[in-house]
Design a protein around this motif. Structure first.
Motif, PDB file in Angstrom:
ATOM      1  N   ALA A 373       7.666  15.693  14.819  1.00 33.88           N
ATOM      2  CA  ALA A 373       6.267  16.011  14.539  1.00 33.88           C
ATOM      3  C   ALA A 373       6.055  16.285  13.051  1.00 33.88           C
ATOM      4  CB  ALA A 373       5.839  17.221  15.370  1.00 33.88           C
ATOM      5  N   ASN A 374       7.008  16.982  12.406  1.00 30.43           N
ATOM      6  CA  ASN A 374       6.882  17.238  10.968  1.00 30.43           C
ATOM      7  C   ASN A 374       6.948  15.939  10.171  1.00 30.43           C
ATOM      8  OD1 ASN A 374       6.720  20.001  11.427  1.00 30.43           O
ATOM      9  ND2 ASN A 374       8.928  20.312  11.189  1.00 30.43           N
ATOM     10  N   GLY A 375       7.842  15.024  10.592  1.00 27.91           N
ATOM     11  CA  GLY A 375       7.923  13.726   9.906  1.00 27.91           C
ATOM     12  C   GLY A 375       6.636  12.935  10.038  1.00 27.91           C
ATOM     13  N   LEU A 376       6.049  12.926  11.230  1.00 27.34           N
ATOM     14  CA  LEU A 376       4.778  12.213  11.425  1.00 27.34           C
ATOM     15  C   LEU A 376       3.655  12.860  10.615  1.00 27.34           C
ATOM     16  CD1 LEU A 376       4.900  11.505  15.282  1.00 27.34           C
ATOM     17  CD2 LEU A 376       5.431   9.938  13.414  1.00 27.34           C
ATOM     18  N   GLN A 377       3.669  14.193  10.527  1.00 29.46           N
ATOM     19  CA  GLN A 377       2.646  14.881   9.741  1.00 29.46           C
ATOM     20  C   GLN A 377       2.746  14.497   8.267  1.00 29.46           C
ATOM     21  OE1 GLN A 377       0.122  16.685  10.784  1.00 29.46           O
ATOM     22  NE2 GLN A 377      -0.614  17.117   8.707  1.00 29.46           N
ATOM     23  N   LEU A 378       3.963  14.426   7.752  1.00 29.34           N
ATOM     24  CA  LEU A 378       4.150  13.990   6.360  1.00 29.34           C
ATOM     25  C   LEU A 378       3.692  12.549   6.173  1.00 29.34           C
ATOM     26  CD1 LEU A 378       7.660  15.543   5.600  1.00 29.34           C
ATOM     27  CD2 LEU A 378       5.450  16.340   4.772  1.00 29.34           C
ATOM     28  N   ALA A 379       3.978  11.707   7.166  1.00 32.77           N
ATOM     29  CA  ALA A 379       3.555  10.302   7.064  1.00 32.77           C
ATOM     30  C   ALA A 379       2.036  10.193   7.021  1.00 32.77           C
ATOM     31  CB  ALA A 379       4.117   9.513   8.250  1.00 32.77           C
ATOM     32  N   VAL A 380       1.349  10.971   7.860  1.00 35.34           N
ATOM     33  CA  VAL A 380      -0.131  10.939   7.872  1.00 35.34           C
ATOM     34  C   VAL A 380      -0.667  11.433   6.530  1.00 35.34           C
ATOM     35  CG1 VAL A 380      -2.165  11.990   8.911  1.00 35.34           C
ATOM     36  CG2 VAL A 380      -0.334  11.129  10.364  1.00 35.34           C
ATOM     37  N   GLU A 381      -0.111  12.503   6.002  1.00 32.78           N
ATOM     38  CA  GLU A 381      -0.587  13.019   4.714  1.00 32.78           C
ATOM     39  C   GLU A 381      -0.376  11.992   3.605  1.00 32.78           C
ATOM     40  OE1 GLU A 381       1.522  16.628   4.169  1.00 32.78           O
ATOM     41  OE2 GLU A 381       0.437  17.729   5.737  1.00 32.78           O
ATOM     42  N   THR A 382       0.768  11.314   3.624  1.00 37.83           N
ATOM     43  CA  THR A 382       1.037  10.283   2.611  1.00 37.83           C
ATOM     44  C   THR A 382       0.061   9.113   2.758  1.00 37.83           C
ATOM     45  OG1 THR A 382       3.379  10.892   2.638  1.00 37.83           O
ATOM     46  CG2 THR A 382       2.819   8.758   1.688  1.00 37.83           C
ATOM     47  N   PHE A 383      -0.202   8.729   4.003  1.00 40.22           N
ATOM     48  CA  PHE A 383      -1.133   7.609   4.251  1.00 40.22           C
ATOM     49  C   PHE A 383      -2.546   7.962   3.788  1.00 40.22           C
ATOM     50  CE2 PHE A 383      -3.988   5.430   7.367  1.00 40.22           C
ATOM     51  CZ  PHE A 383      -3.813   4.140   6.873  1.00 40.22           C
ATOM     52  N   GLN A 384      -2.986   9.164   4.094  1.00 39.78           N
ATOM     53  CA  GLN A 384      -4.329   9.565   3.661  1.00 39.78           C
ATOM     54  C   GLN A 384      -4.425   9.620   2.141  1.00 39.78           C
ATOM     55  OE1 GLN A 384      -4.688  13.288   5.734  1.00 39.78           O
ATOM     56  NE2 GLN A 384      -5.538  12.353   7.600  1.00 39.78           N
ATOM     57  N   LEU A 385      -3.363  10.093   1.502  1.00 38.34           N
ATOM     58  CA  LEU A 385      -3.367  10.132   0.033  1.00 38.34           C
ATOM     59  C   LEU A 385      -3.366   8.717  -0.553  1.00 38.34           C
ATOM     60  CD1 LEU A 385      -3.235  11.970  -2.456  1.00 38.34           C
ATOM     61  CD2 LEU A 385      -0.735  11.867  -2.312  1.00 38.34           C
ATOM     62  N   ALA A 386      -2.602   7.805   0.060  1.00 42.05           N
ATOM     63  CA  ALA A 386      -2.565   6.422  -0.424  1.00 42.05           C
ATOM     64  C   ALA A 386      -3.916   5.729  -0.231  1.00 42.05           C
ATOM     65  CB  ALA A 386      -1.456   5.656   0.288  1.00 42.05           C
ATOM     66  N   LEU A 387      -4.570   5.989   0.896  1.00 41.06           N
ATOM     67  CA  LEU A 387      -5.903   5.409   1.124  1.00 41.06           C
ATOM     68  C   LEU A 387      -6.889   5.896   0.075  1.00 41.06           C
ATOM     69  CD1 LEU A 387      -6.420   5.540   5.016  1.00 41.06           C
ATOM     70  CD2 LEU A 387      -6.215   3.504   3.587  1.00 41.06           C
ATOM     71  N   ALA A 388      -6.804   7.186  -0.248  1.00 40.93           N
ATOM     72  CA  ALA A 388      -7.756   7.737  -1.215  1.00 40.93           C
ATOM     73  C   ALA A 388      -7.554   7.147  -2.609  1.00 40.93           C
ATOM     74  CB  ALA A 388      -7.605   9.255  -1.250  1.00 40.93           C
ATOM     75  N   LYS A 389      -6.324   6.797  -2.966  1.00 42.03           N
ATOM     76  CA  LYS A 389      -6.044   6.296  -4.305  1.00 42.03           C
ATOM     77  C   LYS A 389      -6.024   4.764  -4.401  1.00 42.03           C
ATOM     78  CE  LYS A 389      -3.292  10.308  -5.752  1.00 42.03           C
ATOM     79  NZ  LYS A 389      -1.980  10.752  -6.264  1.00 42.03           N
ATOM     80  N   HIS A 390      -6.040   4.088  -3.244  1.00 47.10           N
ATOM     81  CA  HIS A 390      -5.876   2.622  -3.264  1.00 47.10           C
ATOM     82  C   HIS A 390      -7.138   1.919  -3.791  1.00 47.10           C
ATOM     83  CE1 HIS A 390      -4.117  -1.189  -2.276  1.00 47.10           C
ATOM     84  NE2 HIS A 390      -5.152  -1.505  -1.476  1.00 47.10           N
ATOM     85  N   LEU A 473      -8.537   5.130   8.482  1.00 43.88           N
ATOM     86  CA  LEU A 473      -8.978   3.773   8.108  1.00 43.88           C
ATOM     87  C   LEU A 473     -10.465   3.584   8.369  1.00 43.88           C
ATOM     88  CD1 LEU A 473      -6.047   1.453   9.281  1.00 43.88           C
ATOM     89  CD2 LEU A 473      -6.963   1.665   6.964  1.00 43.88           C
ATOM     90  N   ALA A 474     -10.939   4.107   9.500  1.00 46.24           N
ATOM     91  CA  ALA A 474     -12.365   3.986   9.819  1.00 46.24           C
ATOM     92  C   ALA A 474     -13.199   4.716   8.777  1.00 46.24           C
ATOM     93  CB  ALA A 474     -12.624   4.544  11.219  1.00 46.24           C
ATOM     94  N   LYS A 475     -12.742   5.873   8.344  1.00 40.53           N
ATOM     95  CA  LYS A 475     -13.464   6.617   7.317  1.00 40.53           C
ATOM     96  C   LYS A 475     -13.455   5.861   5.986  1.00 40.53           C
ATOM     97  CE  LYS A 475     -13.582  11.156   5.094  1.00 40.53           C
ATOM     98  NZ  LYS A 475     -12.927  12.487   5.010  1.00 40.53           N
ATOM     99  N   ALA A 476     -12.296   5.260   5.651  1.00 36.15           N
ATOM    100  CA  ALA A 476     -12.216   4.469   4.417  1.00 36.15           C
ATOM    101  C   ALA A 476     -13.123   3.251   4.485  1.00 36.15           C
ATOM    102  CB  ALA A 476     -10.769   4.048   4.171  1.00 36.15           C
ATOM    103  N   HIS A 477     -13.218   2.613   5.643  1.00 34.33           N
ATOM    104  CA  HIS A 477     -14.105   1.447   5.815  1.00 34.33           C
ATOM    105  C   HIS A 477     -15.562   1.852   5.644  1.00 34.33           C
ATOM    106  CE1 HIS A 477     -16.461  -1.538   8.131  1.00 34.33           C
ATOM    107  NE2 HIS A 477     -15.543  -2.414   7.640  1.00 34.33           N
ATOM    108  N   LYS A 478     -15.878   3.030   6.148  1.00 36.66           N
ATOM    109  CA  LYS A 478     -17.258   3.497   6.073  1.00 36.66           C
ATOM    110  C   LYS A 478     -17.669   3.801   4.641  1.00 36.66           C
ATOM    111  CE  LYS A 478     -20.290   7.032   8.064  1.00 36.66           C
ATOM    112  NZ  LYS A 478     -20.359   8.207   8.962  1.00 36.66           N
TER     113      LYS A 478
END
Length: 542
Positions: A373-390, A473-478
């Motif tokens: 669960a901690n690994g998945l939480q880190l993955a989600v945080e990294t993905f959200q940060l990458a979406l924000a900067k992409h 992703l849906a939020k980024a699309h919006k």
């Protein structure tokens, strides 16, 4: 002067004839004698008797006067002497009265003096006896110091013999203060000896030394058998706690600490149980694994299940330490290695009836789920940060869409490496296949300790994580505006390539279970976006 005396002294008086009268006359009084003489006189003699008596009386008076004049100094001296004697007698009487009054005090003082004298005589006699037995008395007085020296030098047999001798000495000489004092000092040193023996049990000692120490404690007689067993286990518990504290103080990381903790429990618990069974041999059959599994309470009546209770306590303490420290592990291989050590420890302790392997499994399952669960939480945080900067490039997205199709998504699902198409979208590449803080790294950590019983939990965690990523992703699309098509193509790759790949990886970890990501739930936030992206893709390909 009487007439009789005058008559007797008168001149020409006839001698008395009364003496010849026999024994009766010898006892007659002078008057009787004189009367008898008068009766024998003639009438003339009787007529002249008064004159004779007067002349005799006058003569005697002159003679008496002469004597008085001649001896007047003697009479005065006698009178003075009598007066002095009278005064001295009065003074003597007064002194005698005082003496009579002081006589009781004098008697009491004499009695006290006599008593003191008797005490001094007895003391002198005792001193003489003491001098005669000086060496023996010195030996007796040195009993406490000798006993203390024996205790400090480890000569416990001799110390116990001295204590027994002091006790007998106090019993035989119950009135002697010295004997009582020696016994009290011996009892105090006995208590110090008991404390020293208990401290030995709190140190790292082997079975022969344990046997000696418990034997001495038994000879001391301060504890009952059950209390002695409790004391033994309490002391060994204190030593084991000290060893664990040493491990904790050495500053090891969580992995090294847990390995050393497990090894310490495996070695020391086994030694303590074997020592207990060897020392208290009557419990040899009361504490084996078979007895525990059957719950035979009659076998534990010898000591009330002391060893069983202590073993349960120590296992509980070890499990608590595992529960507290396992969340500190951040790598799956470390968790698997600690699990292997714990299982080996449980198997080893199973030989003495303390197999706890079934109790360890739920703790490691919880730790594995938490690690995943901690690994998945880190993955989600990294993905959200990458979406924000992409930076979404429309031209790059169009080219990728033109060279991509459903066939390529389908063909790329056969390998275990992440699909190459994910590299076209940096957030997806980071989220799915980055070396760290990604879903793939979380799955790699999970595969080291993938328990079958946690399949459902891990599937649910992964489904929830993918759902959160879909929402991101849906939020980024919006919010993308003119770059909505690029985000839509990314969502299409995520749905048709990334999610199936993640499901394939999860199936490799749990091959005997049909996995089990709920794709519909995971992609629910992207349903509208995916439909629009698929229509656009179909138009471009046609």
């Amino acid at each position: 002067m009487s007439a009789t005396s005058l008559r007797a002294n008168a001149p020409g008086a006839a001698p008395s004839t009364s003496a010849s009268g026999g024994s009766r006359g010898s006892y007659a009084s002078p008057d009787d004698v004189y009367l008898s003489d008068l009766l024998s006189y003639s009438l003339d003699r009787l007529g002249r008797e008064p004159e004779l008596l007067r002349s005799e009386s006058q003569r005697l008076e002159r003679q008496l006067h002469g004597v008085a004049v001649k001896h007047c100094h003697s009479f005065v001296s006698v009178e003075d002497g009598l007066e002095s004697v009278r005064k001295e007698m009065e003074m003597a009487k007064q002194r005698l009265d005082k003496l009579a009054k002081s006589a009781p005090k004098l008697e009491q003082s004499c009695q006290e003096c006599l008593a003191r004298t008797e005490g001094l005589m007895q003391q002198g006699k005792n001193n003489r006896t003491l001098m005669q037995n000086h060496s023996s008395v010195v030996d007796l007085l040195e009993i406490p110091s000798l006993m203390d020296t024996c205790v400090r030098n480890g000569n416990y047999d001799e110390a116990l013999d001295l204590e027994v001798f002091a006790s007998k000495l106090a019993t035989v000489n119950s009135e002697s203060r010295v004997a009582k004092m020696l016994h009290r000092e011996a009892v105090d040193i006995k208590q110090n000896m008991m404390t020293t023996l208990l401290e030995k049990l709190k140190s790292s000692i082997q079975l022969p030394e344990c046997l000696r120490v418990v034997g001495y404690l038994r000879r001391l007689g301060s504890y009952s058998e059950v209390t002695l067993r409790l004391k033994f286990l309490a002391c060994r518990e204190a030593w084991l706690q000290e060893e664990i504290a040493k491990i904790d103080m050495e500053g090891f990381g969580a992995y090294d600490f847990l390995k050393k903790l497990t090894d310490a429990h495996r070695v020391h618990l086994f030694d303590i149980v074997m020592q207990y069974r060897a020392i208290f041999a009557d419990d040899a059959n009361a504490h084996d694994a078979e007895t525990y599994s059957k719950g035979d309470q009659h076998a534990l009546q010898s000591d009330g299940g002391v060893l069983y209770s202590w073993g349960s306590h120590r296992v509980s303490c070890y499990l608590d330490l595992l529960r507290h420290n396992l969340p500190r592990l951040t790598q799956g291989n470390d968790l698997a290695s600690v699990l292997e050590h714990s299982m080996y420890c449980g198997m080893s302790l199973g030989r003495v009836g303390m197999d706890f392997r079934e109790l360890v499994a739920p703790i490691f399952i919880t730790a594995a789920e938490s690690l995943f669960a901690n690994g998945l939480q880190l993955a989600v945080e990294t993905f959200q940060l990458a979406l924000a900067k992409h930076d979404w490039d429309p031209l790059l997205a169009s080219a990728a869409a033109a060279t991509s199709g459903p066939e390529k998504y389908k063909d790329s699902q056969s390998g275990t490496s992440p699909p190459q198409e994910l590299l076209q979208y940096y957030p997806l590449a980071v989220f799915i296949g980055a070396p760290s803080r990604s879903i793939l790294s979380a799955l790699n950590e999970l595969r080291h300790c993938a328990f079958t019983s946690c399949t459902e939990t891990c599937s649910g965690l992964l489904t929830s994580t993918l759902n959160v990523a879909s929402s991101a992703l849906a939020k980024a699309h919006k919010t993308s505006g003119k770059n909505a098509s690029s985000v839509g193509n990314c969502a299409l790759v995520y749905a048709e390539l990334a999610v199936p790949y993640v499901q394939t990886c999860l199936g490799r970890i749990f091959p005997d279970n049909s996995p089990l990501i709920d794709s519909a739930h995971a992609l629910q936030p992207l349903n509208v976006i995916l439909s629009k992206a698929k229509r656009t893709m179909s138009k471009m390909q046609s």
